[in-house]
Design a protein around this motif. Structure first.
Motif, PDB file in Angstrom:
ATOM      1  N   TYR A 157       0.815  -1.221   0.000  1.00 59.48           N
ATOM      2  CA  TYR A 157       0.000   0.000   0.000  1.00 59.48           C
ATOM      3  C   TYR A 157       0.848   1.270   0.000  1.00 59.48           C
ATOM      4  CZ  TYR A 157      -3.339  -3.541   1.471  1.00 59.48           C
ATOM      5  OH  TYR A 157      -4.106  -4.678   1.536  1.00 59.48           O
ATOM      6  N   GLU A 158       2.065   1.171   0.504  1.00 59.37           N
ATOM      7  CA  GLU A 158       2.885   2.378   0.667  1.00 59.37           C
ATOM      8  C   GLU A 158       3.233   3.036  -0.659  1.00 59.37           C
ATOM      9  OE1 GLU A 158       4.454   5.258   3.106  1.00 59.37           O
ATOM     10  OE2 GLU A 158       3.310   3.461   3.666  1.00 59.37           O
ATOM     11  N   LYS A 159       3.348   2.240  -1.725  1.00 55.68           N
ATOM     12  CA  LYS A 159       3.738   2.825  -3.009  1.00 55.68           C
ATOM     13  C   LYS A 159       2.658   3.743  -3.582  1.00 55.68           C
ATOM     14  CE  LYS A 159       2.323  -1.074  -6.002  1.00 55.68           C
ATOM     15  NZ  LYS A 159       2.088  -2.130  -5.013  1.00 55.68           N
ATOM     16  N   TRP A 160       1.449   3.685  -3.002  1.00 54.70           N
ATOM     17  CA  TRP A 160       0.369   4.545  -3.471  1.00 54.70           C
ATOM     18  C   TRP A 160       0.135   5.747  -2.551  1.00 54.70           C
ATOM     19  CZ3 TRP A 160      -0.854   3.424  -8.219  1.00 54.70           C
ATOM     20  CH2 TRP A 160      -0.758   2.104  -8.667  1.00 54.70           C
ATOM     21  N   ALA A 161       0.967   5.895  -1.532  1.00 54.14           N
ATOM     22  CA  ALA A 161       0.735   6.955  -0.548  1.00 54.14           C
ATOM     23  C   ALA A 161       0.793   8.346  -1.169  1.00 54.14           C
ATOM     24  CB  ALA A 161       1.740   6.835   0.595  1.00 54.14           C
ATOM     25  N   ASP A 162       1.757   8.586  -2.038  1.00 58.78           N
ATOM     26  CA  ASP A 162       1.891   9.917  -2.641  1.00 58.78           C
ATOM     27  C   ASP A 162       0.702  10.238  -3.546  1.00 58.78           C
ATOM     28  OD1 ASP A 162       4.275  10.254  -1.328  1.00 58.78           O
ATOM     29  OD2 ASP A 162       5.522   9.719  -3.054  1.00 58.78           O
ATOM     30  N   GLU A 163       0.330   9.272  -4.404  1.00 57.44           N
ATOM     31  CA  GLU A 163      -0.811   9.496  -5.299  1.00 57.44           C
ATOM     32  C   GLU A 163      -2.095   9.723  -4.494  1.00 57.44           C
ATOM     33  OE1 GLU A 163       1.479   7.266  -5.667  1.00 57.44           O
ATOM     34  OE2 GLU A 163       2.050   7.016  -7.777  1.00 57.44           O
ATOM     35  N   ALA A 164      -2.273   8.932  -3.437  1.00 55.91           N
ATOM     36  CA  ALA A 164      -3.454   9.088  -2.595  1.00 55.91           C
ATOM     37  C   ALA A 164      -3.468  10.450  -1.918  1.00 55.91           C
ATOM     38  CB  ALA A 164      -3.496   7.976  -1.544  1.00 55.91           C
ATOM     39  N   GLY A 165      -2.296  10.960  -1.542  1.00 53.30           N
ATOM     40  CA  GLY A 165      -2.216  12.279  -0.940  1.00 53.30           C
ATOM     41  C   GLY A 165      -2.626  13.385  -1.896  1.00 53.30           C
ATOM     42  N   VAL A 166      -2.228  13.250  -3.158  1.00 57.91           N
ATOM     43  CA  VAL A 166      -2.629  14.236  -4.175  1.00 57.91           C
ATOM     44  C   VAL A 166      -4.146  14.213  -4.366  1.00 57.91           C
ATOM     45  CG1 VAL A 166      -2.475  14.815  -6.630  1.00 57.91           C
ATOM     46  CG2 VAL A 166      -0.403  14.204  -5.362  1.00 57.91           C
ATOM     47  N   LEU A 167      -4.709  13.015  -4.495  1.00 65.88           N
ATOM     48  CA  LEU A 167      -6.152  12.889  -4.684  1.00 65.88           C
ATOM     49  C   LEU A 167      -6.910  13.450  -3.485  1.00 65.88           C
ATOM     50  CD1 LEU A 167      -6.369   9.263  -6.147  1.00 65.88           C
ATOM     51  CD2 LEU A 167      -6.690  11.410  -7.387  1.00 65.88           C
ATOM     52  N   ALA A 168      -6.449  13.151  -2.279  1.00 64.23           N
ATOM     53  CA  ALA A 168      -7.140  13.616  -1.080  1.00 64.23           C
ATOM     54  C   ALA A 168      -7.110  15.132  -0.978  1.00 64.23           C
ATOM     55  CB  ALA A 168      -6.520  12.984   0.164  1.00 64.23           C
ATOM     56  N   ALA A 169      -5.962  15.742  -1.248  1.00 65.84           N
ATOM     57  CA  ALA A 169      -5.848  17.194  -1.156  1.00 65.84           C
ATOM     58  C   ALA A 169      -6.826  17.890  -2.101  1.00 65.84           C
ATOM     59  CB  ALA A 169      -4.417  17.632  -1.459  1.00 65.84           C
ATOM     60  N   ALA A 170      -6.966  17.347  -3.308  1.00 68.80           N
ATOM     61  CA  ALA A 170      -7.875  17.947  -4.287  1.00 68.80           C
ATOM     62  C   ALA A 170      -9.330  17.693  -3.934  1.00 68.80           C
ATOM     63  CB  ALA A 170      -7.565  17.411  -5.681  1.00 68.80           C
ATOM     64  N   LEU A 171      -9.657  16.437  -3.657  1.00 68.66           N
ATOM     65  CA  LEU A 171     -11.061  16.074  -3.448  1.00 68.66           C
ATOM     66  C   LEU A 171     -11.598  16.551  -2.106  1.00 68.66           C
ATOM     67  CD1 LEU A 171     -10.900  12.495  -4.986  1.00 68.66           C
ATOM     68  CD2 LEU A 171     -12.077  14.484  -5.935  1.00 68.66           C
ATOM     69  N   LEU A 172     -10.719  16.855  -1.162  1.00 69.83           N
ATOM     70  CA  LEU A 172     -11.159  17.433   0.107  1.00 69.83           C
ATOM     71  C   LEU A 172     -11.271  18.955   0.038  1.00 69.83           C
ATOM     72  CD1 LEU A 172      -9.136  15.250   2.635  1.00 69.83           C
ATOM     73  CD2 LEU A 172     -11.625  15.250   2.299  1.00 69.83           C
ATOM     74  N   GLY A 173     -10.905  19.522  -1.110  1.00 67.64           N
ATOM     75  CA  GLY A 173     -11.097  20.953  -1.304  1.00 67.64           C
ATOM     76  C   GLY A 173      -9.944  21.821  -0.857  1.00 67.64           C
ATOM     77  N   ARG A 174      -8.800  21.231  -0.518  1.00 62.24           N
ATOM     78  CA  ARG A 174      -7.658  22.038  -0.109  1.00 62.24           C
ATOM     79  C   ARG A 174      -6.943  22.672  -1.293  1.00 62.24           C
ATOM     80  NH1 ARG A 174      -3.415  20.676   1.722  1.00 62.24           N
ATOM     81  NH2 ARG A 174      -3.269  18.391   1.605  1.00 62.24           N
ATOM     82  N   ALA A 175      -7.134  22.123  -2.477  1.00 55.23           N
ATOM     83  CA  ALA A 175      -6.554  22.679  -3.689  1.00 55.23           C
ATOM     84  C   ALA A 175      -7.676  23.208  -4.581  1.00 55.23           C
ATOM     85  CB  ALA A 175      -5.747  21.612  -4.427  1.00 55.23           C
ATOM     86  N   THR A 176      -7.414  24.268  -5.299  1.00 53.71           N
ATOM     87  CA  THR A 176      -8.436  24.894  -6.143  1.00 53.71           C
ATOM     88  C   THR A 176      -8.202  24.544  -7.608  1.00 53.71           C
ATOM     89  OG1 THR A 176      -7.167  26.946  -6.417  1.00 53.71           O
ATOM     90  CG2 THR A 176      -8.620  26.802  -4.505  1.00 53.71           C
ATOM     91  N   SER A 177      -9.296  24.395  -8.343  1.00 52.59           N
ATOM     92  CA  SER A 177      -9.232  24.065  -9.781  1.00 52.59           C
ATOM     93  C   SER A 177      -8.303  22.876 -10.015  1.00 52.59           C
ATOM     94  CB  SER A 177      -8.737  25.277 -10.580  1.00 52.59           C
ATOM     95  OG  SER A 177      -9.473  26.433 -10.284  1.00 52.59           O
ATOM     96  N   ALA A 178      -8.399  21.876  -9.149  1.00 50.70           N
ATOM     97  CA  ALA A 178      -7.391  20.818  -9.101  1.00 50.70           C
ATOM     98  C   ALA A 178      -7.790  19.544  -9.824  1.00 50.70           C
ATOM     99  CB  ALA A 178      -7.066  20.487  -7.646  1.00 50.70           C
ATOM    100  N   VAL A 179      -9.072  19.353 -10.112  1.00 55.12           N
ATOM    101  CA  VAL A 179      -9.538  18.162 -10.830  1.00 55.12           C
ATOM    102  C   VAL A 179     -10.035  18.602 -12.198  1.00 55.12           C
ATOM    103  CG1 VAL A 179     -11.169  16.238 -10.880  1.00 55.12           C
ATOM    104  CG2 VAL A 179     -10.187  16.982  -8.697  1.00 55.12           C
TER     105      VAL A 179
END
Length: 285
Positions: A162-184
């Motif tokens: 699971y660890e190899k997906w930690a970075d990708e999951a972090g990017v997805l979470a930041a965008a989908l949780l609304g911390r990033a704007t115009s991100a998706v």
């Protein structure tokens, strides 16, 4: 006659070697077999220097649903990252009809292990809820590495996977949780699958299934979702873009920005306030 055996053998070896040289000098053309490559319709950015994540439309919609369920359950961002990394490893964010033994769905949960019926597990909201419920029972999961927290829930034969997906999951979470704007940003190839009233009704229904009771108001060509703040607004905006392909979303507007299916990008636009997230669907033809 005794000496002929070795001589024949040497001659045969020489002839074979010469034939091999002849073959290597020829330009034999073999047909090229092209393997189908998966489409990557959506690009997700976290707002920092992390590399973007690319997903197809179905993967993007599933990631958005997993995140929405986490928000409803008041799961901290770390938990959403663990859930997304787990689904990336177990199913590549695809709602699989089968897997190892009786494993099913986004998290490859097994009916025989008490995760639910096959029909329940194939429901992304149900399976995400079950994952989060199990994660919350793990003492100290917030301080664990992503792979350790995921493994406590999944009990995989490959606990470090699971660890190899930690970075990708972090990017997805930041965008989908609304911390990033115009991100998706998603492209909608070809004709929309749904249009008009059917698209608007279906989109609103799925929105309620993912987010629960959401305040919406009619808007030109679709509806608008009330945003209590910028973070909530971008959560809804990114969720709507994530479901654009399967629900005929044409444009999404929020906080001075507009995403359009025509081009699949966010651009500045006038008349897009920060109080409402506006969703327009493709009109009937």
């Amino acid at each position: 006659m005794r000496g002929r055996g070795p001589v024949v053998g040497i001659v045969a070896i020489f002839l074979i070697a010469a034939f091999a040289v002849f073959l290597s000098s020829r330009d034999f053309k073999t047909p090229k077999i092209s393997l189908p490559s998966p489409t990557r319709d959506c690009t997700v950015r976290s707002g920092d220097d992390s590399p973007p994540v690319t997903l197809d439309a179905a993967q993007m919609a599933n990631a958005a649903t997993i995140t929405a369920v986490g928000v409803r359950r008041k799961i901290p961002e770390r938990g959403v990252v663990v859930a997304l990394a787990t689904a990336l490893q177990e199913s590549k964010l695809e709602n699989l009809a089968g897997g190892d033994r009786d494993s099913l769905g986004l998290f490859q949960q097994r009916p025989s292990q008490g995760w639910g019926t096959p029909e329940q597990i194939r429901d992304p909201r149900y399976s995400a809820n079950k994952f989060y419920a199990s994660l919350k029972k793990v003492r100290g999961w917030q301080e664990m590495r992503v792979t350790e927290a995921a493994q406590r829930v999944q009990r995989s034969a490959y606990p470090e996977a699971y660890e190899k997906w930690a970075d990708e999951a972090g990017v997805l979470a930041a965008a989908l949780l609304g911390r990033a704007t115009s991100a998706v940003a998603c492209q909608v190839p070809g004709e929309p699958l749904m249009r008009g009233t059917a698209a608007s009704t279906s989109l609103a229904k799925v929105l309620t299934l993912d987010w629960g009771k959401v305040e919406t108001v009619p808007a030109a060509g679709g509806f608008a979702v009330a945003a209590t703040d910028a973070t909530a607004g971008w959560r809804y905006a990114h969720w709507l873009v994530s479901h654009a392909t399967d629900h005929g979303v044409k444009t999404v507007r929020f906080a001075g920005m507009e995403w359009s299916a025509d081009g699949g990008r966010w651009s500045p636009v006038e008349g897009a306030g920060a109080a409402l997230v506006q969703a327009e669907v493709f009109a009937d033809v």
